[in-house]
Design a protein around this motif. Structure first.
Motif, PDB file in Angstrom:
ATOM      1  N   HIS A 104      47.768  40.243  38.172  1.00  0.00           N
ATOM      2  CA  HIS A 104      46.934  40.795  37.636  1.00  0.00           C
ATOM      3  C   HIS A 104      45.441  40.423  36.698  1.00  0.00           C
ATOM      4  N   GLY A 105      44.171  40.629  37.168  1.00  0.00           N
ATOM      5  CA  GLY A 105      43.871  39.690  36.071  1.00  0.00           C
ATOM      6  C   GLY A 105      43.589  38.129  36.258  1.00  0.00           C
ATOM      7  N   CYS A 106      42.468  38.064  34.842  1.00  0.00           N
ATOM      8  CA  CYS A 106      42.709  36.095  34.966  1.00  0.00           C
ATOM      9  C   CYS A 106      43.093  36.032  33.536  1.00  0.00           C
ATOM     10  N   TYR A 107      43.882  34.768  33.226  1.00  0.00           N
ATOM     11  CA  TYR A 107      44.451  34.167  32.447  1.00  0.00           C
ATOM     12  C   TYR A 107      44.206  33.746  31.268  1.00  0.00           C
ATOM     13  N   TRP A 108      42.985  32.933  31.776  1.00  0.00           N
ATOM     14  CA  TRP A 108      41.767  32.261  30.984  1.00  0.00           C
ATOM     15  C   TRP A 108      40.893  33.365  31.014  1.00  0.00           C
ATOM     16  N   GLY A 109      39.927  34.376  31.426  1.00  0.00           N
ATOM     17  CA  GLY A 109      39.460  35.211  30.985  1.00  0.00           C
ATOM     18  C   GLY A 109      38.519  34.741  29.878  1.00  0.00           C
ATOM     19  N   LYS A 110      37.839  33.664  30.335  1.00  0.00           N
ATOM     20  CA  LYS A 110      36.454  32.800  29.384  1.00  0.00           C
ATOM     21  C   LYS A 110      35.491  32.934  29.918  1.00  0.00           C
ATOM     22  N   LYS A 122      39.725  41.214  32.414  1.00  0.00           N
ATOM     23  CA  LYS A 122      40.644  40.491  31.383  1.00  0.00           C
ATOM     24  C   LYS A 122      41.692  41.885  30.699  1.00  0.00           C
ATOM     25  N   ASP A 123      42.421  42.470  31.966  1.00  0.00           N
ATOM     26  CA  ASP A 123      43.564  43.280  31.177  1.00  0.00           C
ATOM     27  C   ASP A 123      44.600  41.945  32.431  1.00  0.00           C
ATOM     28  N   TYR A 124      44.982  40.946  31.699  1.00  0.00           N
ATOM     29  CA  TYR A 124      46.169  39.706  32.508  1.00  0.00           C
ATOM     30  C   TYR A 124      47.765  40.701  32.592  1.00  0.00           C
ATOM     31  N   GLU A 125      47.511  40.586  33.972  1.00  0.00           N
ATOM     32  CA  GLU A 125      49.519  41.114  34.140  1.00  0.00           C
ATOM     33  C   GLU A 125      50.589  40.412  35.118  1.00  0.00           C
TER      34      GLU A 125
END
Length: 471
Positions: A104-110, A122-125
């Motif tokens: 779930h989400g993106c491990y990079w998120g930038k 933003k909520d990486y899981e």
């Protein structure tokens, strides 16, 4: 959301992850929960749009979301819609794929153009590989379909590796594809492993093929890195699709033309097979939308509307007239994907004067000659995907049966006997995959001498071509 007329057509609108909001909604409709105790839900009360978020229930963890249930769908009755022009678009629309999410989400998120302030990014899981492959097996059993599309924002390389190892360990026949970031973790060996597990295609964002703009986007990759990683996938026989962007704030006409030249050379060198140009869209929840001054743009519709406030109109006074380039970029790429016009001057694709590219003709080819030199890390996984070898002491050779072909490698007595013993131990059986550190330790315990010299020697180079992978 303030527009009450929407609720002439729907009763409720829920936001973000759906499991808990829908469970709460069903409980309310069954008379088991008060209206104000719904979760992230809009509805119309007395003519006014009201946001309800009184639920104390938390969102469902990825390990608990369960397995999609296709039992009531007529899976053999769906039409395939074939879009021939673009091979990746054809994957999306031709036939039916089982859908799963690795994380779930993106491990990079930038990335600054992306909605990284919202939960779905933003909520990486992440989930564990054994659990994911359990779900894969259950869905194959129910649907009879072994094709999977992992619908991640960006699939994490380490989890892709572990899922691939688990698929191979269980002896499953699976065909799959997903979305990635072109990051250096995708080594030549990892791409080979992914292919062996059934990966047939990846799509990833090259975005604007300019190192200045990639830095501004905070993409975390360079043009050279994208070219090299795409080449690793291509060499493994995996189709590569690139998401391409034009019109990012401050992008000049020169940078747009040079981006097209990069794409032309990537296709010419056989590194990407497919791509699609998207004009930059400014969204309210992206870093650019939240801080437009930092990107030298002006938002033209700053007042919130009554329905949705996602796409924002903007002016880019320091950039080019981006819309002008749209047709030429798309027309050129369409032809490049068919092997047409790769030697034509870029000017031919546009009906207005464009600047000459400032990139040399061998810009990408030069990047592809850089050898991948990285001594494995202690915790890297090591595995053998080739056949079991037979060592013949008299001839000092290791023999491998590759279908109808018999391959022989020279190996000294002690080394040959050790490899005959150790390679099957590295194959994908029921045991867990060993680490490079453990492999080196066993080499030393066998008294075989200088490990670094062995690892960088010709024998290991040949073994790596045959299926000795470090991932």
């Amino acid at each position: 959301m303030q527009e009450p007329r929407v609720f002439d057509f729907v009763d409720f609108i829920t936001l973000d992850d759906g499991e808990t909001p829908l469970i709460n909604l069903l409980e309310h409709l069954n008379g088991e929960r008060e209206l104000q105790d719904l979760k992230r839900t809009f509805c119309r009360i007395d003519g006014t749009v009201t946001y309800l978020n009184g639920s104390k229930d938390s969102d469902v963890k990825q390990k608990d979301v369960g397995i999609p249930d296709y039992s009531d769908l007529l899976l053999d009755r769906y039409l395939s819609v074939i879009e021939i022009a673009n091979p990746m678009h054809r994957l999306w629309s031709d036939g039916r794929w089982n859908k799963l999410t690795l994380a779930h989400g993106c491990y990079w998120g930038k990335c600054t153009f992306c909605d990284i302030s919202l939960s779905y990014i933003k909520d990486y899981e992440a989930t564990t590989a054994p659990l994911l492959v359990d779900r894969i097996e259950a869905m194959i059993a129910q649907t009879g379909n072994n094709g999977f599309h992992f619908v991640d924002e960006a699939a994490p390389p380490a989890l892709m590796r572990d899922v691939a190892l688990e698929i191979i360990r269980r002896g499953l026949t699976v065909v799959w594809w997903t979305n990635i970031r072109f990051e250096k973790s995708f080594t030549k060996d990892l791409c080979q492993l992914l292919m062996r597990s059934g990966c047939i295609a990846v799509s990833g964002g090259l975005e604007v093929a300019s190192d200045r703009l990639l830095t501004l986007i905070d993409k975390g990759v360079t043009v050279a890195q994208v070219a090299q990683v795409a080449d690793h996938f291509t060499q493994a026989g995996i189709l590569v699709h690139a998401y391409l962007m034009y019109g990012f704030p401050t992008q000049t006409a020169q940078e747009t033309v040079d981006s097209l030249e990069v794409v032309r050379q990537l296709v010419e060198n056989g590194v990407i097979h497919s791509g699609f140009w998207h004009q930059f869209a400014l969204t309210a929840h992206s870093p650019v939308g939240l801080n437009p001054d930092a990107y030298h743009i002006e938002i033209l519709n700053p007042e919130p509307g009554s329905f949705a406030n996602n796409d924002l109109e903007h002016a880019d006074p320091t950039g080019a007239d981006h819309a002008l380039f749209s047709e030429g970029l798309k027309k050129s790429l369409f032809n490049y994907m068919h092997g047409i016009g790769l030697d034509m001057p870029l000017q031919e694709w546009f009906e207005f004067k464009i600047p000459r590219t400032q990139l040399p003709k061998n810009y990408i080819a030069r990047m592809l000659t850089v050898k991948e030199e990285r001594f494995p890390k202690p915790n890297d996984k090591i595995c053998w995907l080739g056949p079991a070898p037979t060592y013949t002491k008299a001839t000092k050779t290791l023999s491998f049966s590759l279908g109808r072909e018999e391959v022989e490698l020279e190996a000294t007595g002690k080394m040959g006997a050790w490899l005959e013993y150790i390679l099957p131990k590295l194959s994908m059986g029921t045991e867990k995959t060993g680490t490079f550190q453990e492999f080196e330790k066993k080499f030393s315990q066998a008294g075989l001498g200088d490990f670094k010299g062995f690892w960088e020697g010709e024998l290991v180079e040949e073994l790596r071509e045959m299926g000795l992978l470090v991932v």
